[in-house]
Design a protein around this motif. Structure first.
Motif, short mmCIF file in Angstrom:
data_model
loop_
_atom_site.label_atom_id
_atom_site.label_comp_id
_atom_site.label_asym_id
_atom_site.label_seq_id
_atom_site.Cartn_x
_atom_site.Cartn_y
_atom_site.Cartn_z
N ALA A 22 -0.94 -6.43 2.56
CA ALA A 22 -0.36 -5.21 1.96
C ALA A 22 0.34 -5.54 0.64
O ALA A 22 0.85 -6.65 0.45
N GLU A 80 6.04 2.21 1.46
CA GLU A 80 5.55 3.47 2.03
C GLU A 80 5.51 3.40 3.56
O GLU A 80 5.88 4.35 4.24
N TYR A 81 5.05 2.28 4.10
CA TYR A 81 4.96 2.15 5.57
C TYR A 81 6.35 2.17 6.21
O TYR A 81 6.53 2.63 7.34
N THR A 115 0.99 -9.18 12.96
CA THR A 115 1.69 -8.43 11.91
C THR A 115 1.73 -9.22 10.60
O THR A 115 1.69 -8.64 9.51
N ASN A 148 0.04 -2.15 13.14
CA ASN A 148 0.45 -1.42 14.33
C ASN A 148 -0.02 -2.25 15.52
O ASN A 148 -1.12 -2.80 15.49
N THR A 154 0.64 -7.77 7.05
CA THR A 154 1.69 -7.71 6.01
C THR A 154 1.26 -8.50 4.78
O THR A 154 1.51 -8.08 3.64
N GLU A 197 2.93 -0.66 -0.82
CA GLU A 197 2.45 -0.20 0.49
C GLU A 197 3.50 -0.48 1.58
O GLU A 197 3.74 0.36 2.45
N ALA A 234 3.50 -4.21 7.90
CA ALA A 234 2.27 -3.41 7.90
C ALA A 234 1.62 -3.54 9.27
O ALA A 234 1.89 -4.48 10.02
#
Ligand code: NIG
Ligand code: FE
Length: 413
Positions: free
Chosen positions: A120, A127-128, A113, A86, A117, A124, A84
């Motif tokens: 999430a 989906e990511y 990250t 960016n 993560t 999710e 998850a």
């Protein structure tokens, strides 16, 4: 009959299939494997490639390849696809002068990250990951390795591995999972990395093995990761639980992780920019694949080149992978990595193609079933609007994949 124009996208055939008019590049070992065949037929039964039987049942479905090029489905043997968040901000920080290792030391990098993560849900994470997976699929991938390593707790590492496996329910692709709990020291274990290694060996590996959530265990053996002794402890435990091992080794410095990986019969030693002659010898005396990750080399603006000439001289199989991850390789395109392996590392287009087929299969312990067009191998294929296989390493960014076959099932692009 299914025409090669994508008019039957709902087509699904688990039992039998005849592919006709295929110009195949088998990637079997030896120079023969890189030659383009005369138009030929391929027979698939129960997800495997077989010799053409003398008599085919009249209702055998036929897929006309229309003289397109057919290769083994590409294999991305090293990714961190599930995560998850960016890290474009860190990209900016690096371009403003702060090194990757310094960002990591300040709690950014992998740990940034990890924070996202952990927050999430498993769904999710799926989906990511999907847009990134779709990028790989567009570049001909039929098998992808996905590592954990952004959870760093029992619960979150398991969540990542389950998300990785769940991707198979959403896309036609084979997912191979690797436990990378030893990716970074989690914030709650700062200064106590040996205690974290104990958690990995006593709780995480046993649980992951019991639930069959991964087939390999990986370690980031590096000054900002784990030292040789810690890496060895993880390898020994993984082996005790019947799991394969592999390493992120010699990426930023030369610690000897590659030789250690070879000693434990690791499937692959990955990155290896800082590998020296001794390390290459260790690989040469083992069955361990050298996995090159040109995306991370490029994105980190690394200048130390992996010892390609030595690897080639010693006939060490070289795999190529994307290393898709938010920090060092935000690239979901395996053919682009083929191009980079040629332009940055000096591989030939044939070596690049072997790097994403037969050698990538070996890096996942699948050399006997994937990565070549051979009788008895899995029917994983990619069908391309390509004249000659050098084109994969040459042109980038054009749509040339027309279909993939995954476990004997055709999917049009
Ligand atoms: O393969 N080297 C360690 N792991 C990743 C980077 C992960 C990250 O920065 O998030 C790699 O380069
Ligand atoms: Fe990696």
């Amino acid at each position: 009959m299914i025409d090669g124009n994508g008019n039957s996208t709902s087509y699904s055939q688990k039992q039998e299939l005849l592919l006709t008019n295929a110009r195949i590049v088998t990637m079997v070992s030896g120079s023969q494997g890189y030659l383009v065949s005369q138009p030929t037929d391929l027979y698939v039964k129960a997800g495997k490639l077989h010799a053409l039987p003398n008599q085919l049942p009249a209702d055998t479905p036929i897929y006309d390849c229309k003289y397109k090029l057919v290769t083994p489905g590409f294999i991305d043997c090293h990714t961190h696809l599930v995560y998850a968040g960016n890290r474009a901000n860190e990209f900016e920080m690096r371009l403003n002068g702060m090194p990757y290792s310094e960002i990591a030391r300040q709690g950014g990098g992998i740990l940034a990250t990890v924070k996202a993560t952990r927050a999430a849900t498993q769904n999710e994470l799926v989906e990511y990951a999907l847009p990134r997976l779709d990028g790989l699929i567009r570049s001909g991938v039929t098998t992808v390795e996905i590592k954990s390593g952004y959870g760093l707790t029992l619960k979150d590492e398991i969540k990542m591995l389950r998300a990785a496996k769940a991707l198979q329910d959403r896309r036609k692709v084979n997912v191979v999972t690797t436990l990378l709990a030893a990716h970074a020291v989690p914030p709650e274990y700062q200064g106590k990395s040996d205690d974290y290694i104990r958690l990995i060996c006593e709780e995480i590996i046993p649980m992951v093995a019991e639930e069959r959530l991964a087939s390999s265990v990986d370690v980031f053996c590096e000054s900002i990761g784990f030292n040789l002794q810690q890496t060895e402890k993880v390898f020994i435990t993984a082996k005790q639980y019947g799991l394969n091992v592999k390493g992120h080794t010699e990426q930023l410095s030369n610690l000897g992780g590659t030789a250690l990986t070879a000693k434990y019969k690791g499937l692959s030693a990955d990155h290896i920019e800082y590998l020296d002659g001794e390390g290459v010898s260790a690989l040469a005396n083992s069955d361990t694949v050298a996995t090159l990750l040109p995306g991370a080399f490029y994105f980190l603006k690394e200048t130390q080149l992996p010892p390609i000439k030595l690897l080639r001289q010693r006939k060490i199989p070289m795999a190529i992978a994307t290393d898709v991850n938010p920090g060092t390789s935000p690239f979901s395109d395996l053919t682009m990595m083929m191009n980079m392996s040629c332009t940055l590392f000096g591989l030939t287009p044939e070596e690049a193609l072997r790097g994403v087929t037969c050698h990538a299969a070996k890096a996942l312990g699948l050399a006997k079933v994937k990565g070549q067009i051979q009788h008895g191998f899995d029917a994983d294929l990619a069908i391309w609007d390509v004249e000659h296989p050098a084109d994969f390493s040459y042109q980038q960014g054009i749509a040339r994949l027309t279909a993939r076959v995954v476990n004997g099932e055709v999917e049009h692009v």
